[in-house]
Design a protein around this motif. Structure first.
Motif, PDB file in Angstrom:
ATOM      1  N   VAL A  81      34.259 -31.206  -1.199  1.00 34.81           N
ATOM      2  CA  VAL A  81      35.107 -30.949  -0.041  1.00 34.81           C
ATOM      3  C   VAL A  81      36.026 -32.133   0.246  1.00 34.81           C
ATOM      4  N   LYS A  82      37.106 -31.820   0.948  1.00 29.77           N
ATOM      5  CA  LYS A  82      38.028 -32.844   1.424  1.00 29.77           C
ATOM      6  C   LYS A  82      37.529 -33.354   2.775  1.00 29.77           C
ATOM      7  N   PRO A  83      38.046 -34.502   3.251  1.00 25.84           N
ATOM      8  CA  PRO A  83      37.563 -35.061   4.525  1.00 25.84           C
ATOM      9  C   PRO A  83      37.732 -34.133   5.726  1.00 25.84           C
ATOM     10  N   ALA A  84      38.743 -33.276   5.711  1.00 26.98           N
ATOM     11  CA  ALA A  84      39.009 -32.415   6.871  1.00 26.98           C
ATOM     12  C   ALA A  84      38.220 -31.111   6.846  1.00 26.98           C
ATOM     13  N   TYR A  85      37.329 -30.923   5.880  1.00 22.51           N
ATOM     14  CA  TYR A  85      36.543 -29.693   5.799  1.00 22.51           C
ATOM     15  C   TYR A  85      35.711 -29.545   7.069  1.00 22.51           C
ATOM     16  N   ALA A  86      35.671 -28.340   7.621  1.00 33.46           N
ATOM     17  CA  ALA A  86      34.942 -28.084   8.869  1.00 33.46           C
ATOM     18  C   ALA A  86      33.478 -27.795   8.566  1.00 33.46           C
ATOM     19  N   VAL A  87      32.594 -28.609   9.124  1.00 32.86           N
ATOM     20  CA  VAL A  87      31.157 -28.439   8.931  1.00 32.86           C
ATOM     21  C   VAL A  87      30.585 -27.703  10.140  1.00 32.86           C
ATOM     22  N   ARG A  88      29.641 -26.792   9.892  1.00 33.55           N
ATOM     23  CA  ARG A  88      29.022 -25.991  10.951  1.00 33.55           C
ATOM     24  C   ARG A  88      27.502 -26.096  10.835  1.00 33.55           C
ATOM     25  N   ALA A  89      26.810 -25.693  11.880  1.00 32.13           N
ATOM     26  CA  ALA A  89      25.342 -25.701  11.857  1.00 32.13           C
ATOM     27  C   ALA A  89      24.857 -24.778  10.740  1.00 32.13           C
ATOM     28  N   GLY A  90      23.858 -25.244   9.986  1.00 32.19           N
ATOM     29  CA  GLY A  90      23.307 -24.474   8.889  1.00 32.19           C
ATOM     30  C   GLY A  90      23.858 -24.860   7.530  1.00 32.19           C
ATOM     31  N   ASP A  91      24.942 -25.643   7.481  1.00 29.86           N
ATOM     32  CA  ASP A  91      25.506 -26.085   6.205  1.00 29.86           C
ATOM     33  C   ASP A  91      24.611 -27.126   5.556  1.00 29.86           C
ATOM     34  N   GLU A  92      24.577 -27.132   4.225  1.00 31.48           N
ATOM     35  CA  GLU A  92      23.850 -28.157   3.485  1.00 31.48           C
ATOM     36  C   GLU A  92      24.871 -29.178   2.991  1.00 31.48           C
ATOM     37  N   VAL A  93      24.677 -30.430   3.374  1.00 29.80           N
ATOM     38  CA  VAL A  93      25.590 -31.509   2.998  1.00 29.80           C
ATOM     39  C   VAL A  93      24.864 -32.422   2.019  1.00 29.80           C
ATOM     40  N   ARG A 112      30.541 -34.824  17.402  1.00 26.56           N
ATOM     41  CA  ARG A 112      31.789 -35.455  16.989  1.00 26.56           C
ATOM     42  C   ARG A 112      31.848 -36.927  17.331  1.00 26.56           C
ATOM     43  N   LYS A 113      30.938 -37.409  18.170  1.00 25.15           N
ATOM     44  CA  LYS A 113      30.909 -38.828  18.527  1.00 25.15           C
ATOM     45  C   LYS A 113      29.667 -39.472  17.936  1.00 25.15           C
ATOM     46  N   ARG A 114      29.760 -40.757  17.612  1.00 22.83           N
ATOM     47  CA  ARG A 114      28.633 -41.495  17.048  1.00 22.83           C
ATOM     48  C   ARG A 114      27.598 -41.731  18.138  1.00 22.83           C
ATOM     49  N   VAL A 115      26.343 -41.449  17.821  1.00 24.01           N
ATOM     50  CA  VAL A 115      25.253 -41.606  18.783  1.00 24.01           C
ATOM     51  C   VAL A 115      24.199 -42.524  18.187  1.00 24.01           C
ATOM     52  N   GLY A 116      23.196 -42.855  18.968  1.00 23.40           N
ATOM     53  CA  GLY A 116      22.124 -43.724  18.505  1.00 23.40           C
ATOM     54  C   GLY A 116      21.338 -43.102  17.353  1.00 23.40           C
ATOM     55  N   ALA A 117      20.678 -43.956  16.582  1.00 24.36           N
ATOM     56  CA  ALA A 117      19.962 -43.494  15.391  1.00 24.36           C
ATOM     57  C   ALA A 117      18.884 -42.446  15.683  1.00 24.36           C
ATOM     58  N   PRO A 118      18.059 -42.605  16.736  1.00 23.18           N
ATOM     59  CA  PRO A 118      17.045 -41.567  16.994  1.00 23.18           C
ATOM     60  C   PRO A 118      17.669 -40.213  17.327  1.00 23.18           C
ATOM     61  N   VAL A 119      18.763 -40.221  18.060  1.00 24.19           N
ATOM     62  CA  VAL A 119      19.429 -38.968  18.419  1.00 24.19           C
ATOM     63  C   VAL A 119      20.131 -38.385  17.196  1.00 24.19           C
ATOM     64  N   ALA A 120      20.730 -39.259  16.379  1.00 23.56           N
ATOM     65  CA  ALA A 120      21.421 -38.795  15.170  1.00 23.56           C
ATOM     66  C   ALA A 120      20.447 -38.113  14.218  1.00 23.56           C
ATOM     67  N   ALA A 121      19.222 -38.618  14.127  1.00 22.22           N
ATOM     68  CA  ALA A 121      18.230 -38.034  13.233  1.00 22.22           C
ATOM     69  C   ALA A 121      17.837 -36.622  13.659  1.00 22.22           C
ATOM     70  N   GLU A 122      18.028 -36.291  14.924  1.00 21.52           N
ATOM     71  CA  GLU A 122      17.723 -34.948  15.421  1.00 21.52           C
ATOM     72  C   GLU A 122      18.825 -33.942  15.091  1.00 21.52           C
ATOM     73  N   CYS A 123      19.957 -34.421  14.599  1.00 17.96           N
ATOM     74  CA  CYS A 123      21.096 -33.546  14.319  1.00 17.96           C
ATOM     75  C   CYS A 123      21.078 -32.960  12.918  1.00 17.96           C
ATOM     76  N   TYR A 124      20.116 -33.373  12.101  1.00 24.32           N
ATOM     77  CA  TYR A 124      20.029 -32.833  10.751  1.00 24.32           C
ATOM     78  C   TYR A 124      18.583 -32.822  10.278  1.00 24.32           C
ATOM     79  N   VAL A 125      18.330 -32.015   9.255  1.00 23.09           N
ATOM     80  CA  VAL A 125      17.037 -31.957   8.587  1.00 23.09           C
ATOM     81  C   VAL A 125      17.231 -32.644   7.246  1.00 23.09           C
ATOM     82  N   ASP A 126      16.461 -33.697   6.986  1.00 23.89           N
ATOM     83  CA  ASP A 126      16.624 -34.471   5.770  1.00 23.89           C
ATOM     84  C   ASP A 126      15.756 -33.892   4.660  1.00 23.89           C
ATOM     85  N   ASN A 127      16.391 -33.338   3.628  1.00 26.99           N
ATOM     86  CA  ASN A 127      15.689 -32.775   2.479  1.00 26.99           C
ATOM     87  C   ASN A 127      15.859 -33.659   1.247  1.00 26.99           C
TER      88      ASN A 127
END
Length: 178
Positions: A81-93, A112-127
């Motif tokens: 993908v290019k940098p402007a690709y729109a990411v949505r919930a459920g996408d695998e990155v 869309r804004k940078r948040v603290g590490a503990p909160v950021a970890a809640e925004c994705y599932v790490d596989n």
């Protein structure tokens, strides 16, 4: 700018030093979750992939995220993908990082804004697969300070110890061969 100062005052007041340790931790978690909700785009909007991988702390800067996308190191649902690709919930990155490690994450929350590490970890599932153990990684040649550049002989010895094949110095040229 006044709103940023107000937010800082609110966070300090909510998790403040005046409360006990238990209430400070709980209030801090609540304010962190509120910060993540504030960072969420309005409605069903999407966010640029370079911005998202930066905001969930997979890369250090947004420009590094854009560079990774342009270099083909970021894939969303299997596509480069290019940098402007729109990411949505459920996408695998999939993000290929320095050292050959690949991070595979599934988007849970779009921010869309940078948040603290503990909160950021809640925004994705790490596989992602676990990183290789440190013992498995060959240590780099350590030289004494002030020893200068390695000679050709030194370099060949280091390559032989690491098992790196090359002209005249790899496992293929071992004395046990034919």
């Amino acid at each position: 700018m006044a709103s940023e100062g107000d937010e800082k005052d609110d966070e300090q007041g909510a998790g403040g030093a005046s409360g006990s340790a238990d209430t400070a931790g709980t209030a801090g978690t609540v304010s962190a979750a509120a910060a993540a909700d504030a960072a969420r785009p309005a409605g069903g909007e999407s966010v640029r992939v370079d911005s998202w991988i930066w905001s969930v702390r997979l890369v250090k800067t947004r420009s590094m995220g854009a560079t990774a996308c342009r270099g083909g190191h970021v894939r969303v649902n299997g596509e480069r993908v290019k940098p402007a690709y729109a990411v949505r919930a459920g996408d695998e990155v999939r993000l290929r990082q320095a050292g050959g490690r690949e991070r595979i994450v599934v988007v849970k929350r779009v921010i869309r804004k940078r948040v603290g590490a503990p909160v950021a970890a809640e925004c994705y599932v790490d596989n992602s697969p676990p990183p290789p153990p440190r013992e498995a990684v060959a240590p780099a040649g350590v030289r004494d300070r002030g020893a200068g550049r390695p000679t050709k002989r030194d370099r060949r010895e280091m390559e032989r110890l690491r098992g790196v094949g090359g002209p005249g110095g790899g496992p293929a040229d071992s004395p046990e061969g034919p």
